[in-house]
Design an enzyme around this catalytic site. Structure first.
Site, short mmCIF file in Angstrom:
data_model
loop_
_atom_site.label_atom_id
_atom_site.label_comp_id
_atom_site.label_asym_id
_atom_site.label_seq_id
_atom_site.Cartn_x
_atom_site.Cartn_y
_atom_site.Cartn_z
N ASN A 10 0.88 -1.18 0.00
CA ASN A 10 0.00 0.00 0.00
C ASN A 10 0.91 1.23 0.00
O ASN A 10 1.53 1.54 1.01
CB ASN A 10 -0.89 -0.04 1.25
CG ASN A 10 -1.69 1.24 1.42
OD1 ASN A 10 -1.75 2.08 0.52
ND2 ASN A 10 -2.31 1.39 2.58
N LYS A 12 0.09 4.27 -0.18
CA LYS A 12 -0.52 5.45 0.46
C LYS A 12 -0.31 6.67 -0.43
O LYS A 12 -0.34 6.54 -1.65
CB LYS A 12 0.04 5.62 1.88
CG LYS A 12 -0.07 4.31 2.69
CD LYS A 12 0.21 4.48 4.15
CE LYS A 12 0.01 3.14 4.86
NZ LYS A 12 0.16 3.22 6.30
N HIS A 93 -9.36 1.51 5.24
CA HIS A 93 -8.07 1.67 5.91
C HIS A 93 -8.23 2.64 7.09
O HIS A 93 -9.00 3.60 7.00
CB HIS A 93 -7.03 2.20 4.92
CG HIS A 93 -5.64 2.09 5.47
ND1 HIS A 93 -5.15 2.98 6.40
CD2 HIS A 93 -4.66 1.19 5.25
CE1 HIS A 93 -3.90 2.62 6.71
NE2 HIS A 93 -3.59 1.54 6.03
N GLU A 95 -6.49 4.96 8.10
CA GLU A 95 -6.21 6.36 7.77
C GLU A 95 -7.42 7.02 7.10
O GLU A 95 -7.67 8.21 7.30
CB GLU A 95 -4.94 6.44 6.90
CG GLU A 95 -3.70 6.13 7.75
CD GLU A 95 -2.55 5.51 7.00
OE1 GLU A 95 -2.54 5.52 5.75
OE2 GLU A 95 -1.63 4.99 7.67
N GLU A 164 -5.16 -4.59 10.76
CA GLU A 164 -4.09 -3.62 10.94
C GLU A 164 -4.32 -2.84 12.24
O GLU A 164 -5.10 -1.87 12.26
CB GLU A 164 -4.06 -2.62 9.78
CG GLU A 164 -3.83 -3.25 8.43
CD GLU A 164 -3.27 -2.25 7.43
OE1 GLU A 164 -2.21 -2.52 6.87
OE2 GLU A 164 -3.89 -1.19 7.22
N GLY A 170 3.09 2.26 10.87
CA GLY A 170 4.13 3.27 10.73
C GLY A 170 4.90 3.57 12.00
O GLY A 170 5.61 4.56 12.08
N SER A 209 3.69 -2.17 10.36
CA SER A 209 5.14 -2.31 10.59
C SER A 209 5.70 -3.67 10.18
O SER A 209 6.61 -4.19 10.84
CB SER A 209 5.49 -1.99 12.05
OG SER A 209 5.20 -0.62 12.32
#
Ligand code: 13P
Length: 252
Positions: A10, A12, A93, A95, A164, A170, A209
């Site tokens: 991904n 992003k 996701h 985010e 996730e 991250g 991660s």
């Protein structure tokens, strides 16, 4: 693993055309790593070019709108993604859930729009750190799944779930292998309840991660069907190290 491990990058909001060289290198290497299903989700602007440059790997999007078309400035429909060469899209996701206030019902509607357009779908779920600390991680994820997953005949074959944990994205931090195993088991039980026998073959990816250094141990966990990789998917070198770890697992 009953089905091929699935390793998805991904990207992003990263990548201009200069990054196509990475996609080409990943695609070339995929030729000798056929035991693994490899895919990239670049930004919308690179989907068409990535599809043209890469013939073996899957290419998909990171989001889609719920509607087929209309007055939605700045949005992209699933049919447009398909037309650009996408074979799948990620939805839900964390985010997107955080930045755009997407709720489970929005995620489900997006997943259904994608399926209707002939795309496969990766539905993302995951708890925050506060939810895990409160001992609610599995409950939160079960609620997200119940609200976000598309339902209906024939859906299971087009569906992937990505677990996730928000706090692992991250950050360089990951859950313990036991915690990953427990969560993936509880997701599997739920998929079996929702989809019957077909639920057994739905791949459950771990994301958060994943790096070359931890991919082997994470991919070896029961019910981990692959990985959704962010930062480490941005160079062919680190992404391919994860794909190789998946290929080694597929050999055992
Ligand atoms: P990182 O691999 O950078 O933690 O991102 C994970 C992720 O959000 C993939 O969708």
């Amino acid at each position: 693993m009953a089905v091929r491990p699935y390793i998805v990058g991904n990207w992003k909001m990263h990548g201009t055309r200069a990054m196509l060289a990475e996609a080409r290198a990943i695609d070339r290497a995929a030729e000798r790593l056929i035991k693994v299903e490899v895919a990239l989700a670049p930004p919308f602007t690179l989907i068409h070019a990535t599809r043209n440059e890469a013939s073996l790997i899957g290419v998909g999007a990171q989001d889609c709108h719920t509607a087929e078309g209309g007055a939605h400035t700045g949005d992209i429909s699933a049919a447009m993604l398909k037309d650009a060469g996408a074979g799948f899209t990620i939805v839900g996701h964390s985010e997107r859930r955080a930045d755009h206030d997407e709720k489970d019902a929005d995620v489900k509607a997006k997943a259904e729009a994608a399926l209707a357009a002939g795309l496969n779908v990766i539905v993302c779920v995951g708890e925050t750190e506060a939810e895990r600390d409160a001992g609610k991680a599995e409950k939160v994820v079960a609620k997200q799944l119940a609200g976000s997953l598309p339902t209906g005949e024939g859906v299971a074959g087009s569906l992937t779930v990505a677990y996730e944990p928000v706090w692992a994205i991250g950050t360089g931090r990951t859950p313990t292998l036991d915690d990953i195993a427990a969560m993936h088991h509880s997701i599997r039980v739920m998929l079996n309840q929702l989809f019957g026998e077909a639920g057994a073959d739905i791949r459950i990816l771990y994301g958060g991660s994943v790096k070359p250094g931890n991919a082997s141990e994470i991919l070896a966990v029961e019910d981990v069907g692959g990985a959704l990789v962010g930062g480490a998917s941005l160079t062919a070198e680190s992404f391919l190290a994860i794909v190789v770890a998946a290929a080694e697992k597929a050999d055992t």
